[in-house]
Design a protein around this motif. Structure first.
Motif, PDB file in Angstrom:
ATOM      1  N   UNK A  33       0.809  -1.230   0.000  1.00 41.53           N
ATOM      2  CA  UNK A  33       0.000   0.000   0.000  1.00 41.53           C
ATOM      3  C   UNK A  33       0.840   1.277   0.000  1.00 41.53           C
ATOM      4  N   UNK A  34       2.017   1.225   0.605  1.00 39.55           N
ATOM      5  CA  UNK A  34       2.895   2.401   0.600  1.00 39.55           C
ATOM      6  C   UNK A  34       3.328   2.743  -0.825  1.00 39.55           C
ATOM      7  N   UNK A  35       3.623   1.713  -1.612  1.00 41.94           N
ATOM      8  CA  UNK A  35       4.032   1.950  -2.993  1.00 41.94           C
ATOM      9  C   UNK A  35       2.870   2.465  -3.835  1.00 41.94           C
ATOM     10  N   UNK A  36       1.682   1.922  -3.617  1.00 41.08           N
ATOM     11  CA  UNK A  36       0.516   2.453  -4.333  1.00 41.08           C
ATOM     12  C   UNK A  36       0.345   3.943  -4.039  1.00 41.08           C
ATOM     13  N   UNK A  37       0.547   4.333  -2.792  1.00 39.87           N
ATOM     14  CA  UNK A  37       0.421   5.746  -2.420  1.00 39.87           C
ATOM     15  C   UNK A  37       1.538   6.592  -3.023  1.00 39.87           C
ATOM     16  N   UNK A  38       2.751   6.049  -3.105  1.00 39.41           N
ATOM     17  CA  UNK A  38       3.849   6.796  -3.717  1.00 39.41           C
ATOM     18  C   UNK A  38       3.594   7.024  -5.211  1.00 39.41           C
ATOM     19  N   UNK A  39       3.067   6.003  -5.873  1.00 37.91           N
ATOM     20  CA  UNK A  39       2.718   6.121  -7.290  1.00 37.91           C
ATOM     21  C   UNK A  39       1.630   7.181  -7.459  1.00 37.91           C
ATOM     22  N   UNK A  40       0.631   7.134  -6.580  1.00 40.37           N
ATOM     23  CA  UNK A  40      -0.440   8.132  -6.588  1.00 40.37           C
ATOM     24  C   UNK A  40       0.135   9.533  -6.377  1.00 40.37           C
ATOM     25  N   UNK A  41       1.011   9.662  -5.416  1.00 36.84           N
ATOM     26  CA  UNK A  41       1.618  10.953  -5.107  1.00 36.84           C
ATOM     27  C   UNK A  41       2.411  11.484  -6.295  1.00 36.84           C
ATOM     28  N   UNK A  42       3.214  10.618  -6.922  1.00 36.16           N
ATOM     29  CA  UNK A  42       4.053  11.093  -8.030  1.00 36.16           C
ATOM     30  C   UNK A  42       3.207  11.549  -9.219  1.00 36.16           C
ATOM     31  N   UNK A  43       2.208  10.788  -9.589  1.00 35.17           N
ATOM     32  CA  UNK A  43       1.335  11.192 -10.698  1.00 35.17           C
ATOM     33  C   UNK A  43       0.639  12.505 -10.359  1.00 35.17           C
ATOM     34  N   UNK A  44       0.214  12.659  -9.130  1.00 29.71           N
ATOM     35  CA  UNK A  44      -0.479  13.879  -8.707  1.00 29.71           C
ATOM     36  C   UNK A  44       0.446  15.089  -8.708  1.00 29.71           C
ATOM     37  N   UNK A  45       1.709  14.876  -8.342  1.00 25.38           N
ATOM     38  CA  UNK A  45       2.688  15.962  -8.412  1.00 25.38           C
ATOM     39  C   UNK A  45       2.849  16.423  -9.861  1.00 25.38           C
ATOM     40  N   UNK A  46       2.973  15.478 -10.766  1.00 24.86           N
ATOM     41  CA  UNK A  46       3.149  15.805 -12.184  1.00 24.86           C
ATOM     42  C   UNK A  46       1.959  16.603 -12.702  1.00 24.86           C
ATOM     43  N   UNK A  47       0.760  16.208 -12.301  1.00 19.79           N
ATOM     44  CA  UNK A  47      -0.459  16.853 -12.782  1.00 19.79           C
ATOM     45  C   UNK A  47      -0.834  18.119 -12.017  1.00 19.79           C
ATOM     46  N   UNK A  48      -0.104  18.440 -10.974  1.00 20.32           N
ATOM     47  CA  UNK A  48      -0.376  19.664 -10.213  1.00 20.32           C
ATOM     48  C   UNK A  48      -1.705  19.639  -9.483  1.00 20.32           C
TER      49      UNK A  48
END
Length: 153
Positions: A33-48
């Motif tokens: 689950x930590x990795x799923x959240x990191x992936x979510x975080x990174x995509x969200x950072x890219x999309x602002x």
């Protein structure tokens, strides 16, 4: 800041149940689950998407992620805190999120192969669904200007 409207996933009655089923499926895919959240975080950072960046960091903390790694997600390539598997997942997230930034293959073979070396088909499915669902929510939230910290889900 106030959202322009209620989140579309709340406005249409059947939308949220479908989204919740996606999340249930993702979390049964065998990815930490930590990795799923990191992936979510990174995509969200890219999309602002401030709402999703906030939610991603909060969710990662709840899943047991460290501040050290959370602070380094935006610079994961240079940071020493991530495993090869995590790097492969973050690269997949970036490429699948930045589809319009390149011509030809949106996700190059080397990025796919690195992810496939570390994750089973079921785990890849969970990661891809998380990336796609995150991009879906980023677009909703950026469009309606959903404020960070809004807890409507």
């Amino acid at each position: 800041m106030k959202a322009r409207m209620k989140n579309p996933a709340q406005v249409l009655p059947d939308a949220m149940s479908g989204i919740q089923n996606l999340y249930k499926a993702m979390h049964k895919g065998g990815v930490d689950p930590r990795l799923l959240e990191l992936v979510h975080l990174r995509a969200s950072q890219i999309n602002g998407c401030s709402a999703c960046v906030y939610a991603g960091a909060t969710g990662a903390k709840k899943a047991g992620e460290t501040d050290e790694r959370l602070h380094a997600v935006a610079a994961w390539r240079e940071a020493p805190f991530f495993s090869d598997a995590e790097r492969a997942a973050l690269a997949l997230a970036e490429h699948a999120t930045r589809l319009a930034d390149r011509s030809g293959q949106g996700v190059p073979d080397d990025v796919w192969d690195a992810a496939a070396d570390h994750f089973s088909e079921e785990q890849l499915a969970a990661l891809i669904l998380m990336i796609a669902t995150t991009n879906f929510f980023n677009r909703l939230n950026v469009t309606i200007q959903e404020p960070a910290g809004q807890n409507w889900g």
